[in-house]
Design a protein around this motif. Structure first.
Motif, short mmCIF file in Angstrom:
data_model
loop_
_atom_site.label_atom_id
_atom_site.label_comp_id
_atom_site.label_asym_id
_atom_site.label_seq_id
_atom_site.Cartn_x
_atom_site.Cartn_y
_atom_site.Cartn_z
N ASP A 113 0.53 -1.16 -0.13
CA ASP A 113 0.22 0.00 0.42
C ASP A 113 1.10 1.23 0.18
O ASP A 113 0.58 1.99 -0.87
N GLN A 114 1.74 0.84 1.22
CA GLN A 114 2.80 2.80 0.97
C GLN A 114 3.47 2.50 -0.35
O GLN A 114 3.21 3.91 -0.49
N GLN A 117 1.14 4.03 -3.19
CA GLN A 117 0.83 5.49 -2.64
C GLN A 117 2.42 6.29 -3.48
O GLN A 117 2.03 7.36 -3.25
#
Length: 153
Positions: A113-114, A117
């Motif tokens: 996820d990071q 992003q």
């Protein structure tokens, strides 16, 4: 001596509460002819009732055999309990490993996820920088004037 009469082997087996197969086996063991007429003694032999010896040798032998079987069963039960305990430990170990893997998967999902992003932010900044660069290049093209254009322009 009382004789009992039975019309069929099935009726005799029902009366003695044994299967027909067992009835045939016991008749063969005791040399009893299945003729339809039977004495009390023959019925007892066919039903499986055994007489006890007066000196109790048979009972002693049976008790010893029963004690051996009980000891054997206790050993088997102990062995099976140990196996069950070992399997429970193994299952607990597997469960702990699965929990650890779940935690690792959770961390990997968080990192993914990071990373996504950060990639999105980098793409947005790249797009902004590109558009700024294009604007700058267009201004530079318009503001460039040649030497003569500057003198006479």
């Amino acid at each position: 001596m009382i004789e009992h009469k039975f019309s069929s082997i099935s009726n005799l087996s029902k009366y003695l509460q044994v299967s027909r197969t067992t009835l045939y086996k016991r008749a063969k063991e005791h040399n009893i002819t299945l003729s339809g007429f039977y004495s009390d003694e023959q019925l007892k032999k066919l039903s499986g009732v055994q007489y006890m010896n007066t000196n109790n040798e048979h009972v002693k032998h049976s008790n010893g055999h029963i004690e051996q079987r009980n000891e054997h069963f206790e050993q088997e039960i102990t062995f099976l309990k140990k196996q069950l305990s070992d399997q429970n430990k193994h299952v607990a170990l597997i469960i702990n490993q699965l929990k650890e893997k779940d935690n690792q998967i959770g961390l990997l999902n968080k990192n993914l996820d990071q990373a996504q992003q950060l990639q999105l932010i980098a793409e947005q900044r790249l797009t902004e920088t590109k558009s700024t660069l294009i604007e700058f290049q267009e201004k530079e093209k318009n503001t460039k004037k040649g030497f003569w254009n500057k003198l006479f322009g």
